[in-house]
Design a protein around this motif. Structure first.
Motif, PDB file in Angstrom:
ATOM      1  N   THR A   1      -7.793  10.759   1.368  1.00 24.63           N
ATOM      2  CA  THR A   1      -9.136  11.268   1.623  1.00 24.63           C
ATOM      3  C   THR A   1     -10.133  10.525   0.736  1.00 24.63           C
ATOM      4  OG1 THR A   1      -8.678  13.023   0.046  1.00 24.63           O
ATOM      5  CG2 THR A   1      -8.469  13.590   2.370  1.00 24.63           C
ATOM      6  N   ILE A   2     -11.320  10.296   1.282  1.00 27.61           N
ATOM      7  CA  ILE A   2     -12.339   9.549   0.557  1.00 27.61           C
ATOM      8  C   ILE A   2     -13.444  10.516   0.116  1.00 27.61           C
ATOM      9  CG2 ILE A   2     -13.900   7.552   0.656  1.00 27.61           C
ATOM     10  CD1 ILE A   2     -11.129   6.635   1.414  1.00 27.61           C
TER      11      ILE A   2
ATOM     12  N   ASN B   1      -5.700  -4.971  -7.209  1.00 33.58           N
ATOM     13  CA  ASN B   1      -4.398  -4.559  -6.698  1.00 33.58           C
ATOM     14  C   ASN B   1      -4.534  -3.270  -5.906  1.00 33.58           C
ATOM     15  OD1 ASN B   1      -2.586  -6.492  -7.433  1.00 33.58           O
ATOM     16  ND2 ASN B   1      -2.146  -5.581  -9.428  1.00 33.58           N
ATOM     17  N   GLY B   2      -3.717  -3.139  -4.885  1.00 35.49           N
ATOM     18  CA  GLY B   2      -3.711  -1.901  -4.121  1.00 35.49           C
ATOM     19  C   GLY B   2      -3.881  -2.137  -2.642  1.00 35.49           C
ATOM     20  N   ARG B   3      -3.990  -1.047  -1.893  1.00 36.92           N
ATOM     21  CA  ARG B   3      -4.145  -1.123  -0.448  1.00 36.92           C
ATOM     22  C   ARG B   3      -5.625  -1.306  -0.125  1.00 36.92           C
ATOM     23  NH1 ARG B   3      -1.043   0.279   3.886  1.00 36.92           N
ATOM     24  NH2 ARG B   3      -2.218   0.762   5.776  1.00 36.92           N
TER      25      ARG B   3
ATOM     26  N   ILE C   1     -12.596  -2.303   0.215  1.00 37.27           N
ATOM     27  CA  ILE C   1     -12.417  -1.023  -0.457  1.00 37.27           C
ATOM     28  C   ILE C   1     -10.924  -0.887  -0.738  1.00 37.27           C
ATOM     29  CG2 ILE C   1     -12.952   1.459  -0.375  1.00 37.27           C
ATOM     30  CD1 ILE C   1     -15.389  -0.382   0.267  1.00 37.27           C
ATOM     31  N   VAL C   2     -10.575  -0.526  -1.968  1.00 35.29           N
ATOM     32  CA  VAL C   2      -9.168  -0.520  -2.376  1.00 35.29           C
ATOM     33  C   VAL C   2      -8.731   0.843  -2.882  1.00 35.29           C
ATOM     34  CG1 VAL C   2      -7.495  -1.541  -3.984  1.00 35.29           C
ATOM     35  CG2 VAL C   2      -9.304  -2.947  -3.022  1.00 35.29           C
TER      36      VAL C   2
ATOM     37  N   GLY D   1      -4.175   5.537  -7.493  1.00 32.44           N
ATOM     38  CA  GLY D   1      -4.694   6.503  -6.536  1.00 32.44           C
ATOM     39  C   GLY D   1      -6.209   6.631  -6.511  1.00 32.44           C
ATOM     40  N   THR D   2      -6.913   5.787  -7.284  1.00 29.11           N
ATOM     41  CA  THR D   2      -8.376   5.837  -7.256  1.00 29.11           C
ATOM     42  C   THR D   2      -8.895   4.909  -6.154  1.00 29.11           C
ATOM     43  OG1 THR D   2      -8.567   4.062  -8.888  1.00 29.11           O
ATOM     44  CG2 THR D   2      -8.569   6.320  -9.736  1.00 29.11           C
ATOM     45  N   ILE D   3     -10.111   5.198  -5.677  1.00 32.37           N
ATOM     46  CA  ILE D   3     -10.730   4.363  -4.647  1.00 32.37           C
ATOM     47  C   ILE D   3     -11.793   3.515  -5.322  1.00 32.37           C
ATOM     48  CG2 ILE D   3     -11.929   4.348  -2.431  1.00 32.37           C
ATOM     49  CD1 ILE D   3      -9.252   5.758  -2.222  1.00 32.37           C
TER      50      ILE D   3
END
Length: 85
Positions: free
Chosen positions: A70-71, A41-43, A24-25, A30-32
């Motif tokens: 927050t999810i 790319n992303g966390r 899950i990124v 800033g989108t999940i």
């Protein structure tokens, strides 16, 4: 013999082969996203492909903690769809 990449599930805290986990990124925008390719790319945070693990992550907020945001519920629903195939 090839080394199997291991990752830790944020919900169950168990080490699993990367193939058995779902990435899950949080993208730079800033989108999940549910990353099925493993190349977004992303966390990223890893979740076991298991409904119980997804429920646990939602209950404990461990996914939100790992991604530092927050999810929304839609994301958990999307994850469930992927887990169920």
């Amino acid at each position: 013999m090839k080394k199997i990449p291991m990752r830790k599930c944020v919900a169950t805290q168990e080490q699993c082969p990367k193939k058995e986990l779902l990435r899950i990124v949080r993208t730079p925008e800033g989108t999940i996203e549910v990353d099925t390719t493993g190349k977004l790319n992303g966390r990223g945070a890893y979740l076991k492909k298991d409904e119980a693990a997804v429920e646990l992550a939602k209950k404990k907020g461990s996914l939100a903690k790992a991604l530092e945001c927050t999810i929304p519920d839609e994301v958990y629903e999307k994850i469930m769809e992927v887990v169920r195939g």
